[in-house]
Design a protein around this motif. Structure first.
Motif, short mmCIF file in Angstrom:
data_model
loop_
_atom_site.label_atom_id
_atom_site.label_comp_id
_atom_site.label_asym_id
_atom_site.label_seq_id
_atom_site.Cartn_x
_atom_site.Cartn_y
_atom_site.Cartn_z
N GLU A 68 7.18 -4.48 13.47
CA GLU A 68 6.93 -3.14 14.03
C GLU A 68 5.60 -3.11 14.77
OE1 GLU A 68 8.70 -0.54 14.08
OE2 GLU A 68 10.25 -0.74 12.55
N GLU A 69 4.57 -3.75 14.18
CA GLU A 69 3.25 -3.75 14.82
C GLU A 69 3.30 -4.51 16.14
OE1 GLU A 69 1.21 -5.44 11.43
OE2 GLU A 69 0.13 -3.55 11.05
N ARG A 70 3.94 -5.69 16.15
CA ARG A 70 4.03 -6.46 17.40
C ARG A 70 4.84 -5.68 18.44
NH1 ARG A 70 4.59 -10.91 13.77
NH2 ARG A 70 6.84 -11.04 14.13
N SER A 71 5.88 -5.00 17.94
CA SER A 71 6.72 -4.21 18.85
C SER A 71 5.89 -3.12 19.52
CB SER A 71 7.87 -3.60 18.05
OG SER A 71 8.64 -2.75 18.85
N TYR A 72 5.00 -2.53 18.75
CA TYR A 72 4.14 -1.46 19.27
C TYR A 72 3.31 -1.94 20.45
CZ TYR A 72 -0.06 1.45 19.50
OH TYR A 72 -1.12 2.21 19.95
N TYR A 73 2.69 -3.14 20.30
CA TYR A 73 1.84 -3.67 21.37
C TYR A 73 2.66 -3.99 22.62
CZ TYR A 73 -2.13 -4.15 18.20
OH TYR A 73 -3.16 -3.90 17.34
N LEU A 74 3.88 -4.53 22.41
CA LEU A 74 4.73 -4.86 23.57
C LEU A 74 5.11 -3.60 24.34
CD1 LEU A 74 6.97 -7.63 21.94
CD2 LEU A 74 5.34 -7.96 23.81
N ARG A 75 5.39 -2.54 23.58
CA ARG A 75 5.73 -1.28 24.26
C ARG A 75 4.54 -0.72 25.03
NH1 ARG A 75 10.11 1.54 23.21
NH2 ARG A 75 11.57 0.83 21.60
N LYS A 76 3.34 -0.83 24.42
CA LYS A 76 2.13 -0.33 25.09
C LYS A 76 1.88 -1.10 26.37
CE LYS A 76 -0.91 1.98 23.41
NZ LYS A 76 -1.30 3.37 23.72
N TRP A 77 2.12 -2.44 26.30
CA TRP A 77 1.93 -3.27 27.49
C TRP A 77 2.92 -2.86 28.57
CZ3 TRP A 77 2.44 -9.37 27.69
CH2 TRP A 77 1.80 -9.83 28.85
N HIS A 78 4.18 -2.63 28.15
CA HIS A 78 5.22 -2.16 29.08
C HIS A 78 4.76 -0.88 29.78
CE1 HIS A 78 8.59 0.73 29.62
NE2 HIS A 78 9.20 -0.30 30.18
N ASP A 79 4.25 0.05 29.00
CA ASP A 79 3.82 1.34 29.56
C ASP A 79 2.63 1.16 30.50
OD1 ASP A 79 4.43 3.22 26.47
OD2 ASP A 79 5.80 2.33 27.95
N ALA A 80 1.69 0.29 30.12
CA ALA A 80 0.48 0.09 30.95
C ALA A 80 0.85 -0.53 32.29
CB ALA A 80 -0.51 -0.80 30.20
N ILE A 81 1.84 -1.44 32.28
CA ILE A 81 2.27 -2.07 33.55
C ILE A 81 2.92 -1.02 34.45
CG2 ILE A 81 3.98 -3.66 34.53
CD1 ILE A 81 3.38 -5.55 32.17
N LEU A 115 10.11 -4.44 26.97
CA LEU A 115 10.87 -3.43 26.22
C LEU A 115 11.98 -4.09 25.41
CD1 LEU A 115 10.45 -0.42 26.09
CD2 LEU A 115 12.21 -0.12 27.85
N TRP A 116 12.67 -5.05 26.01
CA TRP A 116 13.78 -5.73 25.34
C TRP A 116 13.26 -6.48 24.10
CZ3 TRP A 116 18.95 -5.83 25.22
CH2 TRP A 116 19.57 -6.89 24.56
N TYR A 117 12.15 -7.19 24.26
CA TYR A 117 11.66 -7.98 23.13
C TYR A 117 10.84 -7.16 22.14
CZ TYR A 117 13.89 -12.02 24.97
OH TYR A 117 14.88 -12.88 25.40
N ALA A 118 10.42 -5.94 22.55
CA ALA A 118 9.82 -5.04 21.55
C ALA A 118 10.87 -4.69 20.50
CB ALA A 118 9.31 -3.77 22.23
N GLU A 119 12.12 -4.66 20.93
CA GLU A 119 13.21 -4.41 19.98
C GLU A 119 13.64 -5.69 19.26
OE1 GLU A 119 12.61 -0.93 19.97
OE2 GLU A 119 14.39 -1.53 18.84
N GLU A 120 13.75 -6.79 20.01
CA GLU A 120 14.19 -8.05 19.40
C GLU A 120 13.23 -8.50 18.30
OE1 GLU A 120 17.44 -7.86 20.50
OE2 GLU A 120 17.28 -10.01 20.15
N ALA A 121 11.94 -8.12 18.43
CA ALA A 121 10.96 -8.51 17.41
C ALA A 121 11.41 -8.07 16.01
CB ALA A 121 9.60 -7.89 17.73
N LYS A 122 12.12 -6.94 16.00
CA LYS A 122 12.52 -6.35 14.71
C LYS A 122 13.84 -6.90 14.20
CE LYS A 122 11.61 -2.26 16.77
NZ LYS A 122 11.56 -0.80 16.99
N ARG A 123 14.40 -7.87 14.95
CA ARG A 123 15.71 -8.39 14.55
C ARG A 123 15.68 -9.90 14.36
NH1 ARG A 123 15.70 -4.18 17.35
NH2 ARG A 123 16.99 -2.36 16.81
N ILE A 124 14.52 -10.41 13.93
CA ILE A 124 14.42 -11.86 13.64
C ILE A 124 14.87 -12.04 12.19
CG2 ILE A 124 12.88 -13.87 13.57
CD1 ILE A 124 11.12 -12.45 15.63
N LEU A 169 5.51 -13.50 22.15
CA LEU A 169 4.68 -12.55 21.38
C LEU A 169 5.52 -11.84 20.33
CD1 LEU A 169 2.72 -11.03 24.40
CD2 LEU A 169 1.78 -12.57 22.65
N ALA A 170 6.76 -11.49 20.70
CA ALA A 170 7.65 -10.81 19.73
C ALA A 170 7.88 -11.70 18.51
CB ALA A 170 8.97 -10.48 20.40
N ALA A 171 7.98 -13.01 18.76
CA ALA A 171 8.24 -13.97 17.67
C ALA A 171 7.01 -14.17 16.80
CB ALA A 171 8.69 -15.30 18.25
#
Ligand SMILES: NC(=O)c1ccc[n+]([C@@H]2O[C@H](COP(=O)([O-])OP(=O)(O)OC[C@H]3O[C@@H](n4cnc5c(N)ncnc54)[C@H](O)[C@@H]3O)[C@@H](O)[C@H]2O)c1
Ligand SMILES: O=C[C@H](O)CS(=O)(=O)O
Length: 482
Positions: A68-81, A115-124, A169-171
């Protein structure tokens, strides 16, 4: 239009904007004008090692975070881009040359991987396996491989970075990135957005500079456990050999030589438009661009006539001009290679139906008219080497058996396309084409949710989809005696 100069001139290591240890820089050139638009640090072995120091130190903390924490950062990066999309796109156009519309599309595509891997992070997910002994339990875990080195090309300077580092990063991996020397500014803008997203220092590092020195440093460093590369097959083979010394995992996204097959039952307008979209995107400088066009003989004449008519309409110009559809080739050597394919074809009997000339209206840039060739023979250079430019050689074929054999007759196996309205043809062709990506009536198949990658000498591994994260995971099982 007077293009402003871009000043970044620092690279991003361990959460800081730094110069190269040798204090050297190299210029960044606008391929449309030949003018310098900025300069970045000319990093070498020591800079490469310092980036690995940072990534290695950050790995325990980053891999120790929850999904969840890694997913949060990936989403923030997505938004910043996306919040800075126009500025990043303009810099991408200035250093790579593609039309603004394509640059904006690339930034959106690049952000979609986050965005895709912000979700995949939670499905390892792991698994349990029924043990053969009653007093044993077997548990399977999937864990991050470790420090990952990403080396990326100039033709998609944003998307080829996020398509690698998002799953890494998601991994739970930390990353060191070396962008192409032609397009470092976009990579540094992505680093800026990552800093805005608040990634802990050392998780993401961007080193600009000498490819051979940086590459060698990462290949020989045992702390680097994964190499992920996108670029030419030639360099991919070099890296594959180098990775062997410390048995690093490796993913390779390499060159292509895509066939387009147009069956007589195809929608002619759709097939022409699809061929143009595939062939001339990024001035033909994409790994999945059409490189050969096979047309069933009964529709060859009307197809070539319509293709030439539509190709002549394409507007060649500066990427920042709104009407531009075809930008410059990346540099003189790229132009000379494409020109050599045209000259070799003509010398062997090909006919230039349209295009074929350098557009000299633009001082300093290497612009080539979008070109259609006929009377093409399989023995010509353009039929064997990746052209990476706006030239479409068009040939005829009699039947499916013949065209499948010719389409597969190449060391490459990245993307292939077929236009048909027949369901049976669509399935049989899809199954028999030896390519990792097959577009049926679809010239633009690339999306974050699909596993992008090639057969044969077009690469190893996949990027995108749920497959893409496996490249950055190790499988471990625990046998527990009760
Ligand atoms: N399959 C894909 O997804 C994909 C995507 C984009 C481009 N490509 C391929 O990339 C090629 C064009 O891109 P390019 O010209 O940047 O390719 P390239 O192989 O020349 O360079 C790619 C990257 O490798 C680096 N590099 C070059 N030599 C190196 C070395 N000895 N050690 C370490 N790094 C080194 C470059 O600096 C750059 O960052 C084409 O063949 C294209 O098909 C493939
Ligand atoms: O050039 C290579 C890219 O992978 C093309 S795409 O943008 O992914 O289609």
């Amino acid at each position: 239009m007077a293009y402003h100069t871009v000043l970044l001139n620092r690279m991003y290591v361990n959460g800081k904007w730094v110069r190269a240890k040798g204090n050297q820089t190299f210029p960044v050139t606008n391929p449309a004008t030949g003018k310098t638009i900025g300069s970045v640090p000319d990093g070498g072995k020591e800079d490469a090692r310092l980036a690995v120091d940072a990534a290695h130190a950050a790995f325990p903390v980053w891999s120790g975070k929850t999904a969840e924490e890694r997913s949060y950062y990936l989403r923030k990066w997505h938004d910043a881009i996306l919040d800075n999309k126009n500025e990043i796109a303009e810099i991408l156009v200035l250093e790579q040359g593609k039309p603004m519309k394509e640059a904006l599309g690339e930034i959106t595509y690049a952000a979609s991987f986050l965005l895709w891997y912000a979700e995949e992070a939670k499905r390892i997910y792991g698994e349990t396996i029924p043990a053969s002994a009653p007093d044993k339990r077997i548990l399977v875990f999937r864990q991050p491989v470790g420090v990952t080195a990403a080396i990326t090309p100039w033709n998609f300077p944003a998307a080829m970075i996020t398509r690698k580092v998002a799953p890494a990063l998601a991994a739970g991996c930390t990353v060191v990135i070396k962008p192409a020397e032609q397009t470092p500014l976009t990579a540094l803008k992505l680093a800026e957005a990552a800093e805005m997203a608040g990634f802990p220092r050392g998780v993401i590092n961007v080193v600009t500079g000498n490819p051979e020195e940086i590459g060698a440093a990462w290949l020989e460093d045992p702390r680097v456990r994964k190499i992920t590369f996108t670029g030419s097959t030639e360099v991919g083979k070099l890296l594959m050999k180098g990775a062997a010394d410390t048995v690093k995992k490796i993913s390779l996204e390499l060159g292509g030589h895509a066939p387009v097959i147009v069956f007589e039952d195809a929608d002619l307008d759709l097939a022409v438009q699809g061929t143009i979209l595939s062939k001339f995107r990024n001035a033909g400088q994409t790994c999945i661009c059409a490189n050969r066009v096979y047309v069933q003989e009964s529709i060859f004449e009307p197809f070539v006539e319509k293709l030439a008519e539509e190709t002549k309409k394409l507007v060649v110009g500066y990427g920042l001009e709104p009407e531009t559809q075809i930008g410059p080739l990346i540099d003189e050597s790229a132009y000379l290679k494409v020109k050599s394919h045209i000259e070799n074809a003509v010398a062997m009997g090909a006919k230039i139906v349209c295009g074929g000339n350098r557009v000299n209206d633009f001082e300093g840039g290497y612009f080539l008219e979008p070109t259609v060739l006929t009377d093409v023979k399989d023995e010509m250079k353009i039929m064997k080497e990746e052209t990476f430019g706006p030239v479409a050689p068009v040939l005829t074929f009699r039947d499916m058996e013949e065209v499948i054999e010719r389409a597969n007759d190449t060391p490459y196996g990245l993307a292939a396309y077929a236009f048909t309205s027949n369901l049976r043809t669509a399935f049989l062709v899809s199954e028999r084409l030896e390519y990792g990506i097959v577009g049926i009536n679809d010239p633009l198949p690339s999306v974050a949710q699909a596993p992008f990658g090639g057969f044969k000498e077009s690469g190893l591994g996949r990027e995108g989809g749920h497959h893409g994260i496996d490249e950055f995971l190790e499988i471990k099982y625990v046998s527990m005696k009760l």
